[in-house]
Design an enzyme around this catalytic site. Structure first.
Site, PDB file in Angstrom:
ATOM      1  N   ASN A 133      -6.038 -14.714  -0.766  1.00 52.04           N
ATOM      2  CA  ASN A 133      -5.447 -13.391  -1.013  1.00 52.04           C
ATOM      3  C   ASN A 133      -5.500 -12.476   0.209  1.00 52.04           C
ATOM      4  O   ASN A 133      -5.495 -11.253   0.078  1.00 52.04           O
ATOM      5  CB  ASN A 133      -6.133 -12.713  -2.209  1.00 52.04           C
ATOM      6  CG  ASN A 133      -6.041 -13.541  -3.469  1.00 52.04           C
ATOM      7  OD1 ASN A 133      -4.972 -14.062  -3.804  1.00 52.04           O
ATOM      8  ND2 ASN A 133      -7.158 -13.685  -4.176  1.00 52.04           N
ATOM      9  N   ARG A 134      -5.535 -13.075   1.386  1.00 51.11           N
ATOM     10  CA  ARG A 134      -5.564 -12.346   2.650  1.00 51.11           C
ATOM     11  C   ARG A 134      -6.806 -11.458   2.804  1.00 51.11           C
ATOM     12  O   ARG A 134      -6.859 -10.589   3.663  1.00 51.11           O
ATOM     13  CB  ARG A 134      -4.307 -11.484   2.814  1.00 51.11           C
ATOM     14  CG  ARG A 134      -3.014 -12.300   2.925  1.00 51.11           C
ATOM     15  CD  ARG A 134      -3.056 -13.212   4.140  1.00 51.11           C
ATOM     16  NE  ARG A 134      -1.822 -13.925   4.378  1.00 51.11           N
ATOM     17  CZ  ARG A 134      -1.567 -15.156   3.935  1.00 51.11           C
ATOM     18  NH1 ARG A 134      -2.469 -15.808   3.229  1.00 51.11           N
ATOM     19  NH2 ARG A 134      -0.422 -15.742   4.204  1.00 51.11           N
TER      20      ARG A 134
END
Length: 214
Positions: free
Chosen positions: A191-192
């Site tokens: 999710n970065r």
């Protein structure tokens, strides 16, 4: 124009936590380097990008090969009369970066570059194959040349000149030692929300450790 907006990858291979890292960034770099090396078939693990501020005021990056690292710093070799060599002589503040995509890891190093001792450069130069030694002599690195034939012709001339002779290191060729003042380790996460741990050198030679937002 090619649209790359759908190029995406989920990073899920590892994590980087304050509870499991050493107090010294060189020890963590050592661990990451050899973990990457042990994966095998990943190309040149010691390939790194060196960024300098050029004489024209613009930053410039290029890939070179790391040849040694220890508690002092990181060593690479080049022609001192090259574009990067001249840039470093005027502004020794440089940045090194490693991207090990298979491990989903980056390391970014800010440091001060200085020439290695001549004895260190001599020892490394002597370890190189003869072709690489002659190449260092033949190439006026970063200078404009008339053609590829110019290099090939000069190489053949030197091969004859140094046939069965010792090849001396040119005085304008040698090593740079980059002494780190800041080292950032980047570990890809889902999710970065990547892990970013930054080490900053303090006046007492200890390292301050911070977590940065991705």
């Amino acid at each position: 124009m090619k649209d790359l907006s759908n190029y995406r990858k989920s990073y899920e291979k590892s994590e980087l936590l304050e509870t499991t890292i050493p107090k010294d960034p060189i020890n963590l770099f050592h661990k990451w380097f050899y973990e990457t090396e042990e994966q095998g078939n990943l190309g040149e693990v010691n390939a790194m990008t060196v960024a300098t501020i050029g004489l024209d005021g613009f930053p410039k990056s290029r890939v070179v090969l790391l040849k040694k690292f220890n508690e002092e710093g990181f060593v690479f070799y080049t022609n001192y009369n090259s574009e990067k060599g001249k840039a470093i002589s005027v502004n020794p503040n440089v940045c090194l970066s490693f991207f090990w995509h298979a491990m989903e890891r980056q390391v970014i190093i800010k440091g001060i570059a200085e020439k290695t001792l001549e004895s260190v450069s001599d020892t490394y130069f002597d370890s190189r194959p003869d072709g690489s030694k002659l190449g260092a002599i033949v190439s006026p690195q970063s200078e404009i040349i008339p053609s590829r034939d110019f290099l090939e012709h000069n190489l053949k001339t030197l091969e004859k000149e140094f046939h069965e002779k010792e090849i001396p290191r040119p005085k304008n060729w040698g090593g740079f030692l980059v002494r780190p003042i800041e080292v950032e380790f980047w570990q890809g996460r889902p999710n970065r929300l990547h892990d970013r741990i930054r080490y900053q050198l303090q006046k007492d030679c200890s390292w301050n450790i911070d977590r940065l937002s991705p």
